[in-house]
Structure formats: structure tokens, C-alpha cells
Write a protein that holds these residues in place. Structure first.
Motif, short mmCIF file in Angstrom:
data_model
loop_
_atom_site.label_atom_id
_atom_site.label_comp_id
_atom_site.label_asym_id
_atom_site.label_seq_id
_atom_site.Cartn_x
_atom_site.Cartn_y
_atom_site.Cartn_z
N SER A 139 0.85 -1.20 0.00
CA SER A 139 0.00 0.00 0.00
C SER A 139 0.88 1.25 0.00
O SER A 139 1.54 1.54 1.00
N PRO A 140 0.92 2.00 -1.12
CA PRO A 140 1.76 3.20 -1.18
C PRO A 140 1.20 4.34 -0.33
O PRO A 140 0.01 4.62 -0.37
N CYS A 141 2.07 4.96 0.43
CA CYS A 141 1.69 6.08 1.29
C CYS A 141 2.70 7.22 1.12
O CYS A 141 3.86 6.99 0.80
N ILE A 142 2.25 8.42 1.39
CA ILE A 142 3.18 9.56 1.44
C ILE A 142 3.31 10.00 2.89
O ILE A 142 2.42 9.76 3.73
N ILE A 143 4.45 10.61 3.19
CA ILE A 143 4.66 11.22 4.50
C ILE A 143 5.49 12.47 4.25
O ILE A 143 6.44 12.43 3.45
N VAL A 144 5.15 13.58 4.89
CA VAL A 144 5.78 14.84 4.53
C VAL A 144 6.05 15.71 5.76
O VAL A 144 5.21 15.83 6.65
N LEU A 214 4.21 1.06 2.04
CA LEU A 214 5.49 1.56 1.56
C LEU A 214 5.42 3.07 1.69
O LEU A 214 4.68 3.74 0.97
N MET A 215 6.18 3.62 2.66
CA MET A 215 6.16 5.05 2.94
C MET A 215 7.14 5.77 2.02
O MET A 215 8.31 5.39 1.94
N MET A 216 6.66 6.80 1.33
CA MET A 216 7.51 7.61 0.46
C MET A 216 7.58 9.02 1.03
O MET A 216 6.56 9.72 1.12
N GLY A 217 8.78 9.40 1.46
CA GLY A 217 8.94 10.61 2.26
C GLY A 217 9.30 11.85 1.44
O GLY A 217 10.12 11.79 0.53
N PHE A 218 8.71 12.97 1.85
CA PHE A 218 8.93 14.25 1.18
C PHE A 218 9.16 15.34 2.20
O PHE A 218 8.79 15.23 3.37
N THR A 219 9.78 16.44 1.74
CA THR A 219 9.78 17.69 2.48
C THR A 219 9.06 18.72 1.62
O THR A 219 8.95 18.56 0.40
N ALA A 220 8.56 19.78 2.26
CA ALA A 220 7.86 20.84 1.54
C ALA A 220 7.93 22.11 2.35
O ALA A 220 8.26 22.10 3.55
N ASP A 221 7.60 23.22 1.70
CA ASP A 221 7.55 24.51 2.37
C ASP A 221 6.11 25.02 2.42
O ASP A 221 5.30 24.73 1.53
N TYR A 222 5.82 25.74 3.48
CA TYR A 222 4.50 26.38 3.62
C TYR A 222 4.30 27.40 2.51
O TYR A 222 5.20 28.15 2.15
#
Length: 267
Positions: A139-144, A214-222
Motif C-alpha cells: 500500500s503506497p503512502c506519502i509522508i511529509v 510503503l512510505m515515500m517521504g517528502f519535504t515541503a515549504d509552507y
């Protein structure tokens, strides 16, 4: 997938029962050695499953009933080993749990209802009545982790609340059918806290066998907006100064990696 084991072959043994894993109390935790040297009960390896290799040595899954005493180690939860063992070995332990779950939940064909059979040359189940074949679910997931100047967004999830030590972490969610990972990041953030984000950057991934993500990690800006918490997903969410953080996830989690990367970007 099974194969013959040579009597003098060293291997890693992932022994599961009732949602727990046999682990030693020191070293690599996972039992390692050959059949003749280990105090396994007779016949325990008959239904072994080859998971892959770690450090060039084979890894086998063995499922036993009623937390059978195998003569070494104790049964522990997989979570208790998180951050305490080599990442690749932990991933292999997670693979063992996911493969075990796959076999338990695919005994019958989802297409015609007939009994499924194991395929002996790959990890899959097949219905020989209608020829339907299935493979372990992922199960693909995102985390940010999200940055706003010198602050980071952290949230208290419903599933993470503890009365004495609540853990604050990043936002995450499952990817929907037909959705790109970047679109999922934007949607989940807006749905959970009402914020728009920008500069979405992929960082890393982590298999998360609880039970088969399966956690796919990201960073982002406000980018814009005010925090508006979805009560179905979160208890609270706030911007935290990088030098004044609440309790965050333990080492070994992808959430911790993303938080630490974001803190470096803030300094």
C-alpha cells in the motif's frame, strides 16, 4: 518459495507466531546459523519460505503455532526492534511479517472463491480453477515534513495519542488510485490541516510493515493558509520552533528522518 537447505548452510531465521517474532536479546537479534547447530524442534523447517538474502546469507520465514518454544530467544513485537537493529535486517523482518500475512489472507480466490495454492518458485498464490494469481499487497503512502521559516509543522494523530507521552509527528496518508505522489502530498496536507504547500521534494522511502505500507517521504515549504485540523485524522497540529519541539518519533522511522532533515534546513 521454498528450497532445500544444506545441513551446513548458515541462514537467518525469522520465526513468527501470533503476530510476534523470535528475537535474541543481543547482537543482531535475529537467530543465525545452520540447522545442526540451532536447537530447533524436529520438522520446524519443513514449511520454510525463502525471503531473500542479508549479508549474502539466505533468510527464511518459519510460521509456528501457539508461540512454540524453538529453544532460543523470546517472542517480541516487530515495533520493539525498530531503531535497534540494522535497517536492512529490520526491513527483512518486516518482509517476513508481510509475507506471513499474505499467505494467511489469500487462502481463497477473490475472483471465483476456490482454494488458492502456493506457487513454489515465487511468493504468490494461484487459483488453478480460474488461473487467477495474487502477490503480496503493498500500500503506497506519502509522508511529509513541512517547513515555515524557522518552524516545522507537527501533528498529534488520533492513533498516536498517549495520555502520558503523546508523540507529535509529520503528516501522512495513503495514495489514491490514479494519483501521483506529489498530488497525494498536496491533497493530504490540505485535507488534514487546510494548508497549501510548495517546493515538494522527494527524500527517501521506507517499507512499513504495519501491516503492508510503503512510505515515500517528502519535504515541503509552507505556501498559504491557516491550520484547520481535520478531527477525523488529527487531535492537534501546530508550528513548532526548531529549538522547542514536543516528543517526536523514535530513530529508525522515516518520520524522524524527515523531521531531522527539515530541522537542518531551518538552521
Amino acid at each position: 518459495m521454498t528450497e532445500m537447505i544444506a545441513a551446513d548452510e548458515n541462514a537467518w531465521w525469522f520465526i513468527l507466531s501470533e503476530g510476534k517474532l523470535v528475537a535474541l536479546d543481543k547482537g543482531d537479534f535475529i537467530p543465525f546459523g545452520n540447522i545442526e547447530e540451532l536447537p530447533f524442534p524436529e520438522g520446524i523447517t519443513a514449511n520454510k519460505v525463502l525471503l531473500g538474502k542479508y549479508q549474502e546469507q539466505p533468510c527464511y520465514l518459519i510460521e509456528v503455532e501457539n508461540s512454540l518454544d524453538v529453544g532460543l530467544g523470546e517472542y517480541v513485537t516487530l515495533r520493539s526492534l525498530l531503531g535497534r537493529m540494522d535497517d536492512l535486517l529490520f526491513d527483512m523482518a518486516g518482509r517476513a511479517f508481510q509475507i506471513s500475512l499474505f499467505y494467511k489472507t489469500h487462502q481463497f480466490c477473490g475472483q471465483c472463491g476456490q482454494t488458492m495454492q502456493k506457487i513454489d518458485w515465487e511468493i504468490a498464490m494461484k487459483c488453478y480453477h480460474c488461473q487467477h494469481r495474487t502477490y503480496p499487497r503493498v500500500s503506497p503512502c506519502i509522508i511529509v515534513a513541512i517547513r515555515k521559516h524557522k518552524k516545522i509543522l507537527l501533528a498529534l494523530h488520533n492513533r498516536h495519542q498517549k495520555s502520558d507521552r503523546p508523540i507529535y509527528t509529520t503528516l501522512a496518508g495513503f495514495t489514491e488510485a490514479g494519483e501521483t505522489l506529489e498530488a497525494c502530498v498536496e491533497r493530504e496536507v490540505f485535507e488534514e490541516v487546510g494548508l497549501k504547500i510548495k517546493n515538494i521534494q522527494y527524500v527517501t522511502s521506507q517499507p512499513w510493515p504495519f501491516p503492508h505500507s510503503l512510505m515515500m517521504g517528502f519535504t515541503a515549504d509552507y505556501d498559504s493558509g491557516e491550520i484547520n485540523v481535520d478531527p477525523h485524522e488529527l487531535i492537534a497540529a501546530n508550528w513548532y520552533d526548531i529549538d522547542d519541539l514536543p516528543l517526536i518519533p523514535r530513530h529508525g522511522t522515516i518520520a524522524r528522518k524527515l523531521i531531522e532533515k527539515t530541522l537542518k534546513r531551518c538552521r
